[in-house]
Scaffold this active site. Sequence first.
Site, PDB file in Angstrom:
ATOM      1  N   GLU A   1       6.602   6.729   3.879  1.00 34.17           N
ATOM      2  CA  GLU A   1       5.578   5.719   4.130  1.00 34.17           C
ATOM      3  C   GLU A   1       6.181   4.316   4.185  1.00 34.17           C
ATOM      4  OE1 GLU A   1       2.642   6.206   1.130  1.00 34.17           O
ATOM      5  OE2 GLU A   1       1.841   8.079   1.945  1.00 34.17           O
TER       6      GLU A   1
ATOM      7  N   THR B   1      -5.307  13.512   2.266  1.00 34.21           N
ATOM      8  CA  THR B   1      -4.572  14.779   2.309  1.00 34.21           C
ATOM      9  C   THR B   1      -3.795  15.062   1.028  1.00 34.21           C
ATOM     10  OG1 THR B   1      -2.604  13.735   3.292  1.00 34.21           O
ATOM     11  CG2 THR B   1      -4.319  14.526   4.802  1.00 34.21           C
TER      12      THR B   1
ATOM     13  N   ASP C   1     -12.498  12.950 -44.553  1.00 37.54           N
ATOM     14  CA  ASP C   1     -11.334  13.150 -43.686  1.00 37.54           C
ATOM     15  C   ASP C   1     -11.339  12.212 -42.475  1.00 37.54           C
ATOM     16  OD1 ASP C   1     -10.240  15.256 -45.173  1.00 37.54           O
ATOM     17  OD2 ASP C   1     -11.565  16.707 -44.222  1.00 37.54           O
TER      18      ASP C   1
ATOM     19  N   GLU D   1      -1.951   5.375  -4.626  1.00 35.90           N
ATOM     20  CA  GLU D   1      -3.378   5.205  -4.908  1.00 35.90           C
ATOM     21  C   GLU D   1      -3.987   6.434  -5.584  1.00 35.90           C
ATOM     22  OE1 GLU D   1      -2.304   2.425  -1.666  1.00 35.90           O
ATOM     23  OE2 GLU D   1      -2.020   4.571  -1.977  1.00 35.90           O
TER      24      GLU D   1
ATOM     25  N   ASP E   1      -5.478  21.988 -42.809  1.00 35.52           N
ATOM     26  CA  ASP E   1      -6.176  22.420 -44.012  1.00 35.52           C
ATOM     27  C   ASP E   1      -5.954  23.919 -44.170  1.00 35.52           C
ATOM     28  OD1 ASP E   1      -7.746  22.421 -46.229  1.00 35.52           O
ATOM     29  OD2 ASP E   1      -9.535  21.616 -45.258  1.00 35.52           O
TER      30      ASP E   1
ATOM     31  N   ASP F   1     -12.518  18.345 -42.089  1.00 33.86           N
ATOM     32  CA  ASP F   1     -13.897  18.758 -41.833  1.00 33.86           C
ATOM     33  C   ASP F   1     -14.933  17.906 -42.538  1.00 33.86           C
ATOM     34  OD1 ASP F   1     -13.421  19.545 -44.414  1.00 33.86           O
ATOM     35  OD2 ASP F   1     -13.615  21.696 -44.039  1.00 33.86           O
TER      36      ASP F   1
ATOM     37  N   VAL G   1       0.830  -1.205   0.000  1.00 31.54           N
ATOM     38  CA  VAL G   1       0.000   0.000   0.000  1.00 31.54           C
ATOM     39  C   VAL G   1       0.863   1.254   0.000  1.00 31.54           C
ATOM     40  CG1 VAL G   1      -1.739   1.307   1.288  1.00 31.54           C
ATOM     41  CG2 VAL G   1      -1.938  -1.176   1.092  1.00 31.54           C
ATOM     42  N   ALA G   2       1.978   1.220   0.717  1.00 32.34           N
ATOM     43  CA  ALA G   2       2.860   2.386   0.758  1.00 32.34           C
ATOM     44  C   ALA G   2       3.537   2.628  -0.585  1.00 32.34           C
ATOM     45  CB  ALA G   2       3.905   2.212   1.854  1.00 32.34           C
TER      46      ALA G   2
END
Length: 886
Positions: A676, A706, A611, A274, A316, A607, A269-270
């Site tokens: 961590e 945080t 194309d 995440e 174009d 356009d 997890v550290a």
Amino acid sequence: MTAPLTDPAAIARGLSEREAARRLVVYGPNQLVRRGGRHWPRRLLAQLTHPLAVLLALAAVLAATTGNGALGIAIVVVIVLNAAFAFVEELQAERSIETLASYLPDRAVVVRDGHRVHIDATSLVPGDVLVLEEGDRVCADGQVVVGGVEVDMSTLTGEAAPVSRTAGGDSSGLPLLERHDRVFSGTACTGGDAHVLVVHTGMHTELGRIAALSEQVTREVSPLERQVKRVAWLIAICATGVGLVFLPAGVLAGLGWASAGSFAIGLIVANVPEGLLPTITLALALGVRDLAHRQAIVKRLSAVETLGSTTVICTDKTGTLTRNDMTAVRLWVAGVDVDLEADGRRAPSDQVLALVRAAALCTTAEVVPGNGVVTGDPTEVALVLLARSLGGETDPLRRDAQRVAVFHFSSQLQRMATVDRDASSLLVHVKGAPEAVAPCCSTVLTAAGEVTFDAAARAGLDAVVDRYATRGLRVLAVAQRRVAAVPADRDAAESGLCLLGLVALFDPPRPEVADAIARAHAAGIRVHVVTGDHGRTAAEIAARVGIGAEDPLIVSGHELDRMSEPDLDRLLAADQEVIFARSSPEAKLRIADALRDRGEIVAMTGDGVNDAPALHRADIGIAMGRSGTDVAREAATMVLADDNFTTIVAAVEAGRRVYDNVRKFIVYIFAHAVPEVAPFLLFALSGGAIPLPITVLQILAIDLGTEILPALALSREPAEPGAMTRPPRPRKEGVIRPAMLLRAWGVMGLVSAGLVLAGFFAVLIGGGWHPSDPTGAGSALHHTYLQATTELWLGIVSCQIGTAMASRTERVSLLSIGVFTNPWLMWGIGTEILFAAAVVYLPPMQSVFGTAGLAPWHLLLVVPFPFLVWGADELYRLGKRRRETA
């Protein structure tokens, strides 16, 4: 294919219902189909099997097997949230085929068994006789066998002017779309009526061919998508490797298997950031919103960063580089060249007045009632405005009232004619291509009156036309003749004319485009013009805005078709910018493929329906919002609401800023991995003599609580100085560079880890703890232990403030850009502090995260942490600048 119907009786009879039913079985329904379905289950599975998701799933399994079900559920929730963010983006599936299908009408009128019948358009079969009238949409490819129609081919060719399609004549030597007796599915009948023999239906039509071409083109993942996945695998390998090394070491040092399992969960997890994927997704979403404010609508989040790495723009001309607003700039009358830009204020001669009056009368442009605005074809609008400015005929309402007959513009004849009442007689007015009008003229108007249009005069006219064409001007010839009665037919009307002169029109470049081109060049981006227009016209516009050299390289569609792949590669490998003129859809696609094979990141504009394949293939397909078709907009990655090239460059700049900011918050997030991970390693190496300094839920409170708001605030940082003066980054350059990891882990991470562990031991030892003393629930030191872990958790949060401030700049000092110049970060830090206070002091949060209230001296201990981390990074960047200077 069916044998064509040739005799009038067979055409009048059409197919029988029985034969039509048989052919429907043979050829299938007249509809565009998608080969294969949507693969959303596979996309969802891909998100759930992402390396980071797999790592977290492993942590959840470990939590469940060690009896910590609540933690396992919390980790699963994190997996689902991360997958949901990415999956929502994947659900923006391509809808080009569905949009192409919308061009097919629901009903059609055909001749069957000698009668006109209404049928479903999907029931049309080859051999049917389709009845077309004004306002109908063509729902199959076919050959006009009776009558004639004017057809709007813009869905296939991009040209707005209707073209004439009539029965008879041999045009087999022309390209299919230009044959005079052919109509195509998805186009619209704007005038006339005809019987059309259906030749192709469904996916065998030109529209179906384009649909199949678009479908065969696969869209690859963006550079950022590839790089994030590569980083995810790196993290997974590192976390697994560290676990394999330290897990046995922890057991040998005296940890039980349950504690070793907690260590493994914490390590995973550290190591897993995440908040990384949702933060990147949300940051890109903010980039999309910012681009929308700049008139660039981005349909795919990852395209924001792809824009920033663009190396080539294929644009174009009409409407993108230019205003799509024709203006008359020169006139030629009987040997006199009139420069309207220089001589426009002089009183016009009688010949000039006759020229501009005839040109304005030979139009179908309209005036909006009440405001006098002229609308219609840009060329005809320009002619009406020219006459208005010089005092000629300008009132379309009066023009229509005096009109007796009109012969609409014919793409075959390249001219248009009207018959209008004059004071005492009738006048035929003709305008069109000089090479189409001149052969119809027998005299030319001069100051002395009409004179014979002899060979010398014709040579002089040709020279003027060549001179104007070389300057990229569109040239129209205007002629007239007086008649006593309405001519019997077009041939009679358009003969024996008197040439009044030439009008040269120019579609001026947008004034802001030259600066945008200069900024693109400064950013190391080449700009190729890929257009269906004439090469010299496109080259003139390109030169005016700064594209290409003084002698631009023009490659026609015919030359490109004959060019081998190695020759095309050599052409594109050169530094010179190229004007690709008269380009076909396949040519655009070929150019995009060739550039991408060279490692370029290509932005391509378009356009029309034709194309769509190239827009689909390019890294960034850019469609026009005002003039583009629905198909182009669906196939594109980005839509320009203002059809302006300048918006493309602004989007590239925004993309670079977003990518730089992604790197900033990656540094910010990765810096917290060290403080961590270090507590878990300390716990494992001590064999449990040192209690676990932080829990997994506390780490999740950091990574998903945080950390995210300051990271998002970093995505709002303004562009770094010089962002648009450095070359594009290479396609293979990773989003994470070794220098970033050194700074995140080796500088800010190590300083943060040392500070927070010092705070942890200060609180623990200050409470009377000694190594190996019990700190579990019910022990005398349990509250002290909770305060110590809370101190370490709060210390990491405090260090986050320092890393957030330091991460705002990659090289220069933060003081040089201003400490408080990002108000979003100030709000993020404020919110982070409030959340931290809630986790530390609110009883419900304490029970969830295992925290305890801290004494004042505990709080004072973490106050200097942000400044120490920030200061260490300032010294690191100072050393880096000095090394670069040296």
